[in-house]
Scaffold this active site. Sequence first.
Site, mmCIF file in Angstrom:
data_model
loop_
_atom_site.group_PDB
_atom_site.id
_atom_site.type_symbol
_atom_site.label_atom_id
_atom_site.label_comp_id
_atom_site.label_asym_id
_atom_site.label_seq_id
_atom_site.Cartn_x
_atom_site.Cartn_y
_atom_site.Cartn_z
ATOM 1 N N THR A 7 0.837 -1.190 0.000
ATOM 2 C CA THR A 7 0.000 0.000 0.000
ATOM 3 C C THR A 7 0.872 1.240 0.000
ATOM 4 O O THR A 7 1.970 1.224 0.570
ATOM 5 C CB THR A 7 -0.951 0.045 1.215
ATOM 6 O OG1 THR A 7 -1.779 1.203 1.116
ATOM 7 C CG2 THR A 7 -0.214 0.070 2.544
ATOM 8 N N ASN A 9 -0.832 4.016 0.929
ATOM 9 C CA ASN A 9 -1.708 4.804 1.788
ATOM 10 C C ASN A 9 -1.107 4.807 3.197
ATOM 11 O O ASN A 9 -1.067 3.777 3.862
ATOM 12 C CB ASN A 9 -3.110 4.179 1.771
ATOM 13 C CG ASN A 9 -4.091 4.910 2.662
ATOM 14 O OD1 ASN A 9 -3.768 5.360 3.753
ATOM 15 N ND2 ASN A 9 -5.333 5.000 2.194
ATOM 16 N N ASP A 69 -7.665 -4.798 0.620
ATOM 17 C CA ASP A 69 -8.592 -4.012 -0.183
ATOM 18 C C ASP A 69 -9.859 -3.923 0.634
ATOM 19 O O ASP A 69 -10.358 -4.943 1.141
ATOM 20 C CB ASP A 69 -8.871 -4.636 -1.557
ATOM 21 C CG ASP A 69 -9.469 -3.581 -2.489
ATOM 22 O OD1 ASP A 69 -8.828 -2.534 -2.688
ATOM 23 O OD2 ASP A 69 -10.588 -3.792 -2.975
ATOM 24 N N SER A 70 -10.319 -2.726 0.810
ATOM 25 C CA SER A 70 -11.447 -2.541 1.708
ATOM 26 C C SER A 70 -12.330 -1.413 1.215
ATOM 27 O O SER A 70 -11.929 -0.626 0.364
ATOM 28 C CB SER A 70 -10.945 -2.246 3.126
ATOM 29 O OG SER A 70 -10.005 -1.206 3.100
ATOM 30 N N PHE A 149 -9.634 8.042 8.917
ATOM 31 C CA PHE A 149 -9.479 8.544 7.546
ATOM 32 C C PHE A 149 -10.629 8.027 6.712
ATOM 33 O O PHE A 149 -11.435 7.220 7.165
ATOM 34 C CB PHE A 149 -8.114 8.113 6.966
ATOM 35 C CG PHE A 149 -7.911 6.620 6.863
ATOM 36 C CD1 PHE A 149 -8.111 5.965 5.655
ATOM 37 C CD2 PHE A 149 -7.516 5.872 7.962
ATOM 38 C CE1 PHE A 149 -7.917 4.591 5.541
ATOM 39 C CE2 PHE A 149 -7.324 4.498 7.859
ATOM 40 C CZ PHE A 149 -7.523 3.853 6.649
ATOM 41 N N TYR A 151 -13.980 7.296 5.205
ATOM 42 C CA TYR A 151 -15.373 7.471 5.631
ATOM 43 C C TYR A 151 -15.542 7.382 7.153
ATOM 44 O O TYR A 151 -16.664 7.412 7.651
ATOM 45 C CB TYR A 151 -16.255 6.403 4.967
ATOM 46 C CG TYR A 151 -16.288 6.512 3.457
ATOM 47 C CD1 TYR A 151 -17.195 7.356 2.818
ATOM 48 C CD2 TYR A 151 -15.405 5.783 2.668
ATOM 49 C CE1 TYR A 151 -17.222 7.473 1.432
ATOM 50 C CE2 TYR A 151 -15.424 5.890 1.281
ATOM 51 C CZ TYR A 151 -16.331 6.739 0.670
ATOM 52 O OH TYR A 151 -16.352 6.848 -0.702
ATOM 53 N N LYS A 172 -10.585 1.302 17.683
ATOM 54 C CA LYS A 172 -10.962 1.013 16.295
ATOM 55 C C LYS A 172 -10.412 -0.342 15.861
ATOM 56 O O LYS A 172 -11.131 -1.162 15.282
ATOM 57 C CB LYS A 172 -10.458 2.128 15.376
ATOM 58 C CG LYS A 172 -10.850 1.915 13.914
ATOM 59 C CD LYS A 172 -10.295 3.011 13.023
ATOM 60 C CE LYS A 172 -10.510 2.674 11.566
ATOM 61 N NZ LYS A 172 -9.855 3.607 10.661
ATOM 62 N N HIS A 177 -13.166 -3.750 10.578
ATOM 63 C CA HIS A 177 -13.106 -4.740 9.507
ATOM 64 C C HIS A 177 -11.669 -5.178 9.255
ATOM 65 O O HIS A 177 -11.388 -6.362 9.091
ATOM 66 C CB HIS A 177 -13.721 -4.147 8.236
ATOM 67 C CG HIS A 177 -13.159 -2.805 7.849
ATOM 68 N ND1 HIS A 177 -13.138 -1.727 8.711
ATOM 69 C CD2 HIS A 177 -12.572 -2.363 6.709
ATOM 70 C CE1 HIS A 177 -12.572 -0.688 8.115
ATOM 71 N NE2 HIS A 177 -12.214 -1.050 6.893
#
Length: 195
Positions: A7, A9, A69-70, A149, A151, A172, A177
């Site tokens: 990633t 990100n 991937d989410s 970050f 949504y 979190k 997920h």
Amino acid sequence: MEFVAATNNAHKLAEMRRILVRMGHTVLSQREAGVLLEPEETGTTFTENARIKAEAVMQASGLPAIADDSGLCVDALGGAPGVYSARYGGPGLDDVGRYRLLLENMKGQPRGAKFVSVITCCFPNGDVLTARGECPGTIAFAPMGEGGFGYDPVFFIPSLKKTFAQLTPEEKNAISHRGKALEQFQKELERYLKK
């Protein structure tokens, strides 16, 4: 075990690193592994896209690569934005623009939603491990919280009466997920290493 996180990100890397390091693994960023690529996500499912990313980074680095991937799947929108969560509304929108568009599209709609994450690890010997995690929730009527970050400011957990953006990283990770998918991945990895 040492993995390269497939990633670019920074938020996703930090989240994956926090969870995997706690499980006893070492996680290199793509930059640390000398891999400067951004594989094109041409899949139509989270599983396909996670595999595309993990496979590309594994081939480029020669090390096991782990990709996530989410996305956010909203019931009233037929599962959208789903695999297109990061591209929702087109290339001109940032995170705030995307969740504002989502809130606009949700007016008068039921609020049920879930975050989905698929983790895929590709090994240089050709083996592949995949795990999936989901976190049910609802879409808030307005953004709340400064953390997280994507949504996170509009993804509400009714039992906690908070959005993802109002939770600490530890809170979190315990319910998210991605946290669930990585936990499942750890179980798959333990079984794999015993073979």
